[in-house]
Design a protein around this motif. Structure first.
Motif, mmCIF file in Angstrom:
data_model
loop_
_atom_site.group_PDB
_atom_site.id
_atom_site.type_symbol
_atom_site.label_atom_id
_atom_site.label_comp_id
_atom_site.label_asym_id
_atom_site.label_seq_id
_atom_site.Cartn_x
_atom_site.Cartn_y
_atom_site.Cartn_z
ATOM 1 N N ARG A 163 -6.211 -4.715 4.311
ATOM 2 C CA ARG A 163 -7.278 -5.313 5.042
ATOM 3 C C ARG A 163 -7.642 -6.394 4.162
ATOM 4 N N GLU B 137 -1.459 4.233 4.135
ATOM 5 C CA GLU B 137 -2.520 3.166 4.053
ATOM 6 C C GLU B 137 -1.990 1.771 4.760
ATOM 7 N N ARG B 138 -2.966 1.106 5.103
ATOM 8 C CA ARG B 138 -2.917 -0.464 5.581
ATOM 9 C C ARG B 138 -3.560 -1.419 4.895
ATOM 10 N N SER C 287 0.835 -0.966 -0.008
ATOM 11 C CA SER C 287 0.008 -0.080 0.013
ATOM 12 C C SER C 287 0.776 1.372 0.009
ATOM 13 N N ASP D 135 3.452 -10.084 8.660
ATOM 14 C CA ASP D 135 2.990 -8.409 8.595
ATOM 15 C C ASP D 135 4.377 -8.004 8.082
ATOM 16 N N ILE E 19 -5.142 4.922 6.972
ATOM 17 C CA ILE E 19 -5.115 4.460 8.405
ATOM 18 C C ILE E 19 -6.093 5.332 9.191
ATOM 19 N N ASN F 90 -9.076 3.109 10.166
ATOM 20 C CA ASN F 90 -8.757 1.793 10.764
ATOM 21 C C ASN F 90 -9.859 1.655 12.245
ATOM 22 N N SER G 292 -2.994 -5.404 8.284
ATOM 23 C CA SER G 292 -1.459 -5.319 8.532
ATOM 24 C C SER G 292 -1.337 -3.813 9.332
ATOM 25 N N THR G 293 -0.251 -3.929 9.972
ATOM 26 C CA THR G 293 0.308 -2.931 10.739
ATOM 27 C C THR G 293 1.055 -1.601 10.187
ATOM 28 N N GLY G 294 1.661 -2.212 8.992
ATOM 29 C CA GLY G 294 2.098 -1.260 7.989
ATOM 30 C C GLY G 294 1.801 -1.297 6.711
ATOM 31 N N SER G 295 2.692 -0.876 5.680
ATOM 32 C CA SER G 295 2.167 -0.863 4.301
ATOM 33 C C SER G 295 2.332 -2.007 3.629
#
Length: 318
Positions: free
Chosen positions: A221, A218-219, A214, A247, A299, A302, A270-273
């Motif tokens: 989903r 952004e993350r 992403s 992740d 983000i 979320n 995810s916690t990041g991109s």
């Protein structure tokens, strides 16, 4: 003279009809009788049944082929409404049985064509719905020498546009099933992805990767809408077929989930991109696989209640 011409036309039509629907001999499979289904004639579904159904089928049916043939952009769905083939062995290799071929590009099979499974017993012993991976599907029915009170089978079939199961990512060249998904101004921020051959069974001995990237704010989903892998115990420790979610950019990043059983509505964020998904299949009897959706999500979004599913484009895919 006109009446004679009409008679010849009718005779020619009947000959063509017989050759089209009943083929005996070497055209498809040596020694087999073949019934061909290639259209539903304007109806949503067509029907098929075993000889004399619902009366018991005769003994010594050496080889009867039910051949379903769609167009090049279609797959076939076969649904059993009734199934009663006498089981004489646990693995259905002798006596009365049905051999199924689901991975065909056309309707031709012979004694060397690999089959997908052998079926016998009752409706609870078999998968009620079969899907082809290509434009052909064949059911091969045999009955043994012993007379049986079993009634055989009946069901419906239909032809489905296989583009409905197209993965919305970029397939990597020189790979069988590796895809990448990137967020940009020129690509949709949501889509679908599937295991190979879905909704038919996936191949044996494969390893597929799905990499999502992403943009900075952004993350990713992911929602696994359906997962049907090789059947086994509840633990994923010793399973041959697995879906692993990491992740990050690759399988060397932290694992955040492992899927191995049947299930629906499994959500990953995810916690990041970056997010990396690996599908490994080494079982002897593959399952149907999985279907899933993805969304590149800002983000700030979320914090939205994930139970409110009816207000986003992501859930409108379902």
């Amino acid at each position: 003279m006109r009446r004679r011409d009409n008679g010849m036309e009718v005779l020619l039509f009947l000959v063509v009809l017989v050759l089209y629907f009943i083929v005996v001999g070497d055209a498809v499979h040596p020694g087999c009788e073949c019934i061909v289904y290639s259209a539903t004639y304007g109806k949503e579904k067509g029907t098929f049944k075993s000889p004399d159904f619902p009366k018991p089928y005769a003994p010594n049916i050496d080889c009867l082929l039910y051949t379903f043939i769609g167009s090049s952009d279609e797959i076939i769905e076969v649904t059993f409404s009734e199934f009663d083939i006498r089981k004489t062995t646990l693995d259905c290799v002798r006596g009365d049985y049905m051999k199924i071929f689901t991975h065909l590009e056309g309707g031709e099979v012979n004694e060397y064509t690999p089959w997908t499974a052998l079926l016998c017993g009752g409706l609870t012993d078999i998968p009620n719905v079969l899907y082809s991976s290509g434009s052909g599907l064949v059911l091969e029915f045999h009955s043994g020498a012993r007379t049986s009170n079993s009634t055989g089978f009946a069901g419906t079939f239909r032809f489905i546009d296989k583009r409905l199961f197209r993965t919305d990512g970029q397939k990597l060249t020189s790979t069988m099933c590796d895809y990448q998904f990137s967020s940009s101004d020129y690509t949709p921020n949501y889509g679908k992805f599937y295991s190979p051959r879905y909704p038919s069974s996936y191949p044996k001995n494969i390893r597929c990767s799905y990499r999502f990237r992403s943009r900075t704010k952004e993350r990713i989903r992911i929602v696994f809408e359906e997962v049907t892998l090789e059947k086994g115990d509840l633990s994923c420790l010793n399973r041959a077929d697995l879906i692993r979610i990491f992740d990050g950019k690759s399988s060397s990043d932290p694992s955040i989930n492992v899927l191995c059983n049947e299930g629906t509505e499994r959500e990953i964020l995810s916690t990041g991109s970056d997010l990396f998904i690996e599908f490994i299949a080494n079982s002897e009897w593959p399952g149907q696989g999985f279907k899933a959706t993805f969304q590149f999500q800002p983000i700030d979004d979320n914090t939205i209640d994930t139970d409110k599913k009816d207000s986003t484009d992501f859930y409108s895919l379902r």
